[in-house]
Design an enzyme around this catalytic site. Structure first.
Site, PDB file in Angstrom:
ATOM      1  N   ASP A 106      11.617 -74.200 -40.434  1.00  0.00           N
ATOM      2  CA  ASP A 106      11.826 -75.315 -39.262  1.00  0.00           C
ATOM      3  C   ASP A 106      11.001 -76.089 -38.666  1.00  0.00           C
ATOM      4  O   ASP A 106       9.837 -75.390 -37.742  1.00  0.00           O
ATOM      5  CB  ASP A 106      13.147 -74.637 -38.260  1.00  0.00           C
ATOM      6  CG  ASP A 106      13.934 -76.066 -37.669  1.00  0.00           C
ATOM      7  OD1 ASP A 106      13.571 -76.975 -37.628  1.00  0.00           O
ATOM      8  OD2 ASP A 106      15.256 -75.089 -37.813  1.00  0.00           O
ATOM      9  N   ASP A 213      13.363 -80.811 -37.744  1.00  0.00           N
ATOM     10  CA  ASP A 213      14.262 -81.519 -36.694  1.00  0.00           C
ATOM     11  C   ASP A 213      14.357 -82.591 -36.918  1.00  0.00           C
ATOM     12  O   ASP A 213      13.303 -83.440 -36.506  1.00  0.00           O
ATOM     13  CB  ASP A 213      13.491 -80.305 -35.335  1.00  0.00           C
ATOM     14  CG  ASP A 213      14.451 -79.801 -34.021  1.00  0.00           C
ATOM     15  OD1 ASP A 213      15.699 -79.455 -34.859  1.00  0.00           O
ATOM     16  OD2 ASP A 213      14.135 -80.181 -33.224  1.00  0.00           O
ATOM     17  N   GLU A 274      16.398 -83.368 -40.377  1.00  0.00           N
ATOM     18  CA  GLU A 274      18.366 -83.462 -39.362  1.00  0.00           C
ATOM     19  C   GLU A 274      18.225 -84.652 -38.665  1.00  0.00           C
ATOM     20  O   GLU A 274      17.292 -84.927 -38.118  1.00  0.00           O
ATOM     21  CB  GLU A 274      18.078 -81.454 -38.703  1.00  0.00           C
ATOM     22  CG  GLU A 274      19.692 -82.308 -37.849  1.00  0.00           C
ATOM     23  CD  GLU A 274      19.527 -81.903 -36.407  1.00  0.00           C
ATOM     24  OE1 GLU A 274      20.223 -81.571 -35.983  1.00  0.00           O
ATOM     25  OE2 GLU A 274      18.356 -82.320 -36.080  1.00  0.00           O
ATOM     26  N   HIS A 332      23.729 -73.748 -35.779  1.00  0.00           N
ATOM     27  CA  HIS A 332      22.815 -73.211 -34.725  1.00  0.00           C
ATOM     28  C   HIS A 332      23.940 -74.391 -33.441  1.00  0.00           C
ATOM     29  O   HIS A 332      23.435 -74.138 -32.327  1.00  0.00           O
ATOM     30  CB  HIS A 332      21.594 -73.029 -34.377  1.00  0.00           C
ATOM     31  CG  HIS A 332      20.698 -73.815 -34.937  1.00  0.00           C
ATOM     32  ND1 HIS A 332      20.753 -74.184 -35.618  1.00  0.00           N
ATOM     33  CD2 HIS A 332      20.137 -74.365 -33.505  1.00  0.00           C
ATOM     34  CE1 HIS A 332      20.309 -75.566 -35.781  1.00  0.00           C
ATOM     35  NE2 HIS A 332      19.409 -75.605 -34.219  1.00  0.00           N
ATOM     36  N   ASP A 333      24.043 -75.457 -33.913  1.00  0.00           N
ATOM     37  CA  ASP A 333      24.120 -76.357 -33.004  1.00  0.00           C
ATOM     38  C   ASP A 333      25.716 -76.624 -32.669  1.00  0.00           C
ATOM     39  O   ASP A 333      26.239 -77.143 -31.501  1.00  0.00           O
ATOM     40  CB  ASP A 333      23.328 -77.652 -32.879  1.00  0.00           C
ATOM     41  CG  ASP A 333      22.170 -77.631 -32.756  1.00  0.00           C
ATOM     42  OD1 ASP A 333      21.980 -77.395 -32.213  1.00  0.00           O
ATOM     43  OD2 ASP A 333      21.683 -78.605 -33.209  1.00  0.00           O
TER      44      ASP A 333
HETATM   45  O1  TEU Z   1      19.286 -80.735 -32.423  1.00  0.00           O
HETATM   46  C1  TEU Z   1      19.171 -82.390 -31.900  1.00  0.00           C
HETATM   47  C2  TEU Z   1      20.783 -82.657 -32.397  1.00  0.00           C
HETATM   48  O2  TEU Z   1      21.185 -82.430 -30.593  1.00  0.00           O
HETATM   49  C3  TEU Z   1      21.596 -83.210 -33.255  1.00  0.00           C
HETATM   50  O3  TEU Z   1      21.247 -83.090 -34.529  1.00  0.00           O
HETATM   51  C4  TEU Z   1      23.201 -82.395 -32.220  1.00  0.00           C
HETATM   52  O4  TEU Z   1      23.648 -81.923 -32.429  1.00  0.00           O
HETATM   53  C5  TEU Z   1      23.754 -83.941 -33.876  1.00  0.00           C
HETATM   54  O5  TEU Z   1      23.321 -84.956 -33.347  1.00  0.00           O
HETATM   55  C6  TEU Z   1      25.681 -84.042 -33.045  1.00  0.00           C
HETATM   56  O6  TEU Z   1      25.380 -83.952 -32.030  1.00  0.00           O
HETATM   57  C7  TEU Z   1      17.812 -79.777 -32.703  1.00  0.00           C
HETATM   58  C8  TEU Z   1      18.168 -78.637 -32.608  1.00  0.00           C
HETATM   59  O7  TEU Z   1      18.942 -78.739 -34.296  1.00  0.00           O
HETATM   60  C9  TEU Z   1      18.721 -78.171 -31.675  1.00  0.00           C
HETATM   61  O8  TEU Z   1      19.260 -76.683 -31.737  1.00  0.00           O
HETATM   62  C10 TEU Z   1      17.792 -78.779 -30.927  1.00  0.00           C
HETATM   63  O9  TEU Z   1      18.336 -78.184 -29.370  1.00  0.00           O
HETATM   64  C11 TEU Z   1      17.056 -79.844 -30.242  1.00  0.00           C
HETATM   65  O10 TEU Z   1      17.191 -80.547 -32.281  1.00  0.00           O
HETATM   66  C12 TEU Z   1      15.607 -80.229 -29.803  1.00  0.00           C
HETATM   67  O11 TEU Z   1      14.864 -79.748 -31.284  1.00  0.00           O
END
Ligand code: TEU
Ligand code: CA
Length: 556
Positions: A106, A213, A274, A332-333
């Site tokens: 990542d 990310d 992402e 994981h989110d």
């Molecule tokens: O996540 C970014 C993020 O907040 C989005 O993917 C969101 O979840 C999605 O648009 C739906 O609303 C990434 C990581 O996956 C996350 O764990 C981190 O906290 C964030 O970046 C910051 O690095």
């Protein structure tokens, strides 16, 4: 990098398994998962001995204060001592490769931790070697009490203004996430060089690819204009703006090409970006050969055949035959898929839970695109409730009516391996609570049960490996979800498959297309991979939440 006999297009047919390292397996009893723990469990992931996935993606493993679960990186070139050593990492790559599993890291390129040496230097003065590596701006002025006003209206996704005041530089710095996660300045050429060095370093260590990310937020508008008004009555302040200037800038594509050029030096190198707050259409537009994109529109759909059908139609239209989508139902989110889908059903007992988990597995592993399987989904792991006092997730700690936030700790609970105390995850106290049903819902219990969710995953993964219609074929929707049944056809090289999923709790009948069909997989059968003599035509009777895969039998 990749072993030479590996298919350079493995990312198209393969399945990627996501590991949240802190929660997978703890080898030293400190309650936190680590790299040696992952090595101990590689057989669970490998072909022959386990699920049979093709790659594993590790959420960040770098040194970090851990304020955002490792997404606040203080050194991108090292391994967090909490998770192990560089030697452990090298062993992990070797052991994974020995089992035919690629390793994906990542990369958090948008921001660093505020204790990263670059930022410590950057904030120390306005004229140090890293002065311009982060996004520093003068205040827009001062209010009546002499307080500095932020340069514009940009917001942090984690709440509040995106600008934090630094008393030493007497300037604001930008943070799209926590104030302890300052955004890097990708308009500074030295940042490119430094970051590409990091990429080359891991690439040369044998890493097979990267998850990027929030890649579409790397560049911000150089004009720093305020975002215009978005949805006026949205509850989240973030949604009340149109994010025209703080992400998705035109020159992002060129930046992406620069990154890909480094990967393309090695055949088979893979990346997946992402998409931060974007649509299927945007996801498709950023997709390149070897570079996939997570868009979360499919994940956002509720347990309803119509909703899935609409989204699948949209994906097929936007991606077209030439671009390759990803399939993501959990990460994981987000709330775990079974818990999320069960909210839309009137029954929540164990049997219903498993039926939903298996039907979701059929969707994940038979839709067109590269599936990303989040650890724990293969045993039907639910969200685990966490009280406010025990909450780790920083935005969840500040959640309120005016700042709604889903507690991400709930989908990050430790993997239950056995029914023992500590669930075979740890001999100590797990950093997040174990699922309440870990004693019965765990890998060991499911491995011995042909009716388990895990047996369904194994069956589907084996089927996917065998049938090019699933891994490479085209997709045609056969329903738009009428009567809560979803059906689609997958075709490749004369092979014709049908996938039919009953989203309803009740029985449904569904008219089969002309021809004779043979069931290859039945989510409710005792041994889900039915490869027997059964032949079906005319009509299919489906029980509640049943999902099947059928193959057309060549007319004799
Ligand atoms: O996540 C970014 C993020 O907040 C989005 O993917 C969101 O979840 C999605 O648009 C739906 O609303 C990434 C990581 O996956 C996350 O764990 C981190 O906290 C964030 O970046 C910051 O690095
Ligand atoms: Ca540990």
């Amino acid at each position: 990098m990749t072993a030479e006999n590996w298919d350079p297009e493995w990312w198209r047919s393969g399945v990627v398994y996501q590991i949240y390292p802190r929660s997978f397996a703890d080898s030293n009893g400190d309650g936190i998962g680590d790299l040696p723990g992952i090595i101990d469990h590689l057989d669970h992931l490998a072909h022959e001995t386990g699920l049979g996935v093709d790659a594993l993606w590790l959420s960040p493993i770098y040194p970090s204060p851990g304020l955002d679960g490792g997404y606040d990186v203080s050194d991108h070139t090292a391994v967090d001592p909490l998770l192990g050593t560089m030697a452990d990492f090298e062993r992990l790559v070797a052991e994974a490769h020995r089992r035919g599993i690629r390793v994906i890291l990542d990369l958090v390129l948008n921001h660093t931790s505020d204790v990263h040496a670059w930022f410590v230097d950057s904030r120390s003065s306005r004229d140090n070697p890293h002065a311009n590596w982060f996004i520093w701006r003068d205040p827009a002025g001062y209010d009546d009490e002499g307080r500095p006003k932020p340069p514009n209206n940009w917001l942090s996704f984690f709440g509040g203004s995106a600008w934090a005041w630094d008393p030493t530089r007497r300037q604001f710095y930008l943070h799209t996430f926590l104030p302890q996660q300052p955004d890097l300045n990708w308009r500074e050429p030295a940042v490119h060089e430094a970051q590409w060095e990091v990429v080359r370093g891991w690439r040369d260590k044998g890493v097979d690819g990267f998850r990027l990310d929030v890649f579409n937020a790397l560049l911000k508008s150089s004009t720093f204009e305020s975002n215009p008004q978005g949805r006026r009555f949205a509850r989240r302040p973030w949604d009340r703006q149109k994010h025209l200037f703080d992400k998705d800038q035109r020159d992002l594509v060129a930046l992406l090409e620069e990154f890909r050029a480094i990967l393309d030096e090695v055949p088979g190198a893979f990346s997946v970006g992402e998409l931060f707050e974007g649509t299927t259409a945007q996801g498709a537009a950023y997709t390149r050969p070897g570079h996939l994109v997570f868009d979360f529109d499919l994940l956002a759909r509720t347990w309803d055949a119509r909703e899935f059908a609409e989204e699948i139609a949209d994906r097929e239209k936007e991606f077209g035959p030439d671009r390759w989508p990803t399939v993501v139902l959990s990460n994981h989110d987000q709330s775990r898929q079974v818990s999320r889908y069960l909210r839309h059903l009137d029954k929540h007992d164990g049997d219903t839970h498993d039926r939903v988990a298996k039907a979701a597995a059929v969707l994940l592993l038979t839709l067109r695109g590269t599936p990303f399987l989040y650890y724990g989904e293969e045993i039907g792991l639910p969200d685990v409730k966490i009280g406010k006092a025990e909450t780790v997730d920083p935005p969840a700690r500040r959640a309120s009516w005016t700042f709604p936030w889903w507690n991400r700790d709930q989908c990050r609970s430790p993997m239950p391996w056995t029914g023992a105390p500590g669930a075979g995850f740890t001999t100590g106290r797990p950093w997040l609570p174990l699922a309440p049903d870990a004693r019965t819902r765990n890998v060991a219990a499911e491995a011995g049960d042909p009716r388990s969710v895990m047996a369904a995953y194994c069956g589907l993964l084996a089927l996917r490996r065998r049938l090019r219609a699933i891994s490479h074929g085209s997709l045609r929707l056969l329903t738009m979800g009428e009567h809560n049944v979803l059906a689609y056809e997958r075709d490749a090289e004369g092979q014709r498959l049908l996938v039919v999923v009953n989203f309803a709790l009740r029985q449904r009948r569904w008219s089969l297309p002309t021809g004779t069909w043979r069931p290859l997989f039945d989510s409710l059968a005792v041994d889900a991979s039915t490869d027997g003599d059964a032949r079906l035509s005319v009509e299919l009777r489906l029980n509640g939440l049943q999902a099947v895969v059928l193959e057309e039998v060549a007319p004799s």
